[in-house]
Design an enzyme around this catalytic site. Structure first.
Site, PDB file in Angstrom:
ATOM      1  N   ASN A  73       9.808 -68.104  24.138  1.00  0.00           N
ATOM      2  CA  ASN A  73       9.508 -69.095  24.794  1.00  0.00           C
ATOM      3  C   ASN A  73       8.184 -69.703  24.203  1.00  0.00           C
ATOM      4  O   ASN A  73       7.330 -70.494  24.715  1.00  0.00           O
ATOM      5  CB  ASN A  73       8.991 -69.111  26.258  1.00  0.00           C
ATOM      6  CG  ASN A  73       8.882 -70.188  27.190  1.00  0.00           C
ATOM      7  OD1 ASN A  73       8.164 -70.467  28.140  1.00  0.00           O
ATOM      8  ND2 ASN A  73       9.561 -71.615  26.769  1.00  0.00           N
ATOM      9  N   ASP A  89      16.524 -68.879  14.908  1.00  0.00           N
ATOM     10  CA  ASP A  89      15.332 -68.447  15.424  1.00  0.00           C
ATOM     11  C   ASP A  89      14.590 -68.973  14.120  1.00  0.00           C
ATOM     12  O   ASP A  89      14.526 -68.364  13.165  1.00  0.00           O
ATOM     13  CB  ASP A  89      15.288 -67.005  15.700  1.00  0.00           C
ATOM     14  CG  ASP A  89      13.810 -66.529  16.085  1.00  0.00           C
ATOM     15  OD1 ASP A  89      12.971 -67.249  16.079  1.00  0.00           O
ATOM     16  OD2 ASP A  89      13.644 -65.395  16.642  1.00  0.00           O
ATOM     17  N   CYS A 112       8.868 -71.063  20.436  1.00  0.00           N
ATOM     18  CA  CYS A 112       9.274 -71.889  19.457  1.00  0.00           C
ATOM     19  C   CYS A 112      10.315 -72.824  19.808  1.00  0.00           C
ATOM     20  O   CYS A 112      10.226 -74.235  19.840  1.00  0.00           O
ATOM     21  CB  CYS A 112       9.638 -71.086  18.105  1.00  0.00           C
ATOM     22  SG  CYS A 112       8.596 -69.981  17.288  1.00  0.00           S
ATOM     23  N   ARG A 113      11.468 -72.436  20.030  1.00  0.00           N
ATOM     24  CA  ARG A 113      12.811 -73.301  20.233  1.00  0.00           C
ATOM     25  C   ARG A 113      12.892 -73.967  21.776  1.00  0.00           C
ATOM     26  O   ARG A 113      13.032 -75.251  21.825  1.00  0.00           O
ATOM     27  CB  ARG A 113      14.270 -72.333  20.382  1.00  0.00           C
ATOM     28  CG  ARG A 113      14.485 -72.017  18.689  1.00  0.00           C
ATOM     29  CD  ARG A 113      15.148 -70.959  18.532  1.00  0.00           C
ATOM     30  NE  ARG A 113      15.067 -69.695  19.235  1.00  0.00           N
ATOM     31  CZ  ARG A 113      15.753 -68.499  19.176  1.00  0.00           C
ATOM     32  NH1 ARG A 113      16.876 -68.656  18.777  1.00  0.00           N
ATOM     33  NH2 ARG A 113      15.230 -67.516  19.852  1.00  0.00           N
ATOM     34  N   SER A 114      12.585 -72.909  22.718  1.00  0.00           N
ATOM     35  CA  SER A 114      12.877 -73.773  24.207  1.00  0.00           C
ATOM     36  C   SER A 114      11.686 -74.755  24.525  1.00  0.00           C
ATOM     37  O   SER A 114      12.168 -75.530  25.247  1.00  0.00           O
ATOM     38  CB  SER A 114      12.902 -72.369  25.301  1.00  0.00           C
ATOM     39  OG  SER A 114      11.970 -71.548  25.177  1.00  0.00           O
ATOM     40  N   CYS A 116      15.074 -69.303  25.272  1.00  0.00           N
ATOM     41  CA  CYS A 116      14.973 -68.721  24.033  1.00  0.00           C
ATOM     42  C   CYS A 116      14.412 -67.381  24.350  1.00  0.00           C
ATOM     43  O   CYS A 116      14.266 -66.637  25.409  1.00  0.00           O
ATOM     44  CB  CYS A 116      14.288 -69.352  22.768  1.00  0.00           C
ATOM     45  SG  CYS A 116      12.415 -69.532  23.161  1.00  0.00           S
TER      46      CYS A 116
HETATM   47  P1  4NP Z   1      11.583 -68.387  20.163  1.00  0.00           P
HETATM   48  O1  4NP Z   1      11.072 -67.704  18.633  1.00  0.00           O
HETATM   49  O2  4NP Z   1      12.409 -67.536  20.735  1.00  0.00           O
HETATM   50  O3  4NP Z   1      12.064 -69.468  19.700  1.00  0.00           O
HETATM   51  O4  4NP Z   1      10.172 -68.629  20.883  1.00  0.00           O
HETATM   52  C1  4NP Z   1      10.528 -66.191  18.860  1.00  0.00           C
HETATM   53  C2  4NP Z   1       9.375 -66.360  19.071  1.00  0.00           C
HETATM   54  C3  4NP Z   1       8.554 -64.967  18.816  1.00  0.00           C
HETATM   55  C4  4NP Z   1       9.343 -63.693  18.410  1.00  0.00           C
HETATM   56  C5  4NP Z   1      10.605 -64.261  18.289  1.00  0.00           C
HETATM   57  C6  4NP Z   1      11.185 -65.365  18.186  1.00  0.00           C
HETATM   58  N1  4NP Z   1       8.717 -62.803  18.303  1.00  0.00           N
HETATM   59  O5  4NP Z   1       9.309 -61.881  17.870  1.00  0.00           O
HETATM   60  O6  4NP Z   1       7.503 -62.625  18.789  1.00  0.00           O
END
Ligand code: 4NP
Length: 147
Positions: free
Chosen positions: A6, A117, A8-10, A3
């Protein structure tokens, strides 16, 4: 499982898939296309939803996707469109390009749907992401030796 951050989703996708397949049969890992959170634990909201379903993701630490991942993995699942574009730009040949798939194409073939997201949203978003990834990982796990 890849993602953006790294966190939240992955990490959820990694934990869910690993819970369904033997560690001897399949090596599962996750990474982010961005480096903002490198070294961090998964987001507390992902930790909570995973825990609710009996999965511990607190041993994970965020890392950035690198071109070497093409050497180490047979399949690379992108959570969304933007992750997908980012990863394929790093592919060095057709074989590597073909390793990259949209994870939700496992449940909805050829649709190229993205896992939303959940970072800026509420905790229900994490529950929704969990359910989407759980369904996709069921199908992925059935292609390997299920635990
Ligand atoms: P992820 O979510 O891609 O599912 O881990 C996010 C985590 C952090 C951010 C964006 C999306 N950020 O902008 O910091």
């Amino acid at each position: 499982m890849v993602c953006l951050g790294n966190i939240c989703r992955s990490p959820l996708a990694e934990g869910i898939l690993q819970s369904k397949v033997s560690t001897d049969a399949v090596f599962v890992d996750s990474a982010g296309t961005a480096a903002y959170h490198v070294g961090n634990l998964p987001d507390e909201r992902s930790v909570e939803v995973a825990r609710k379903y009996g999965i511990d993701i607190t041993t994970q630490k965020a890392r950035k996707f690198t071109v070497k991942d093409f050497d180490n993995f047979d399949v690379i699942y992108a959570m969304d469109d933007s992750n997908y574009q980012h990863i394929i730009l790093l592919a060095r040949n057709t074989e590597e390009h073909q390793k990259v798939k949209m994870v939700l194409n496992e449940t909805q073939p050829d649709q190229n749907f993205s896992v939303p997201d959940p970072y800026y949203g509420e905790s229900q978003g994490f529950e929704k992401v969990y359910k989407m990834l759980n369904e996709a990982c069921d199908i992925i796990a059935n292609n390997f030796i299920r635990k």
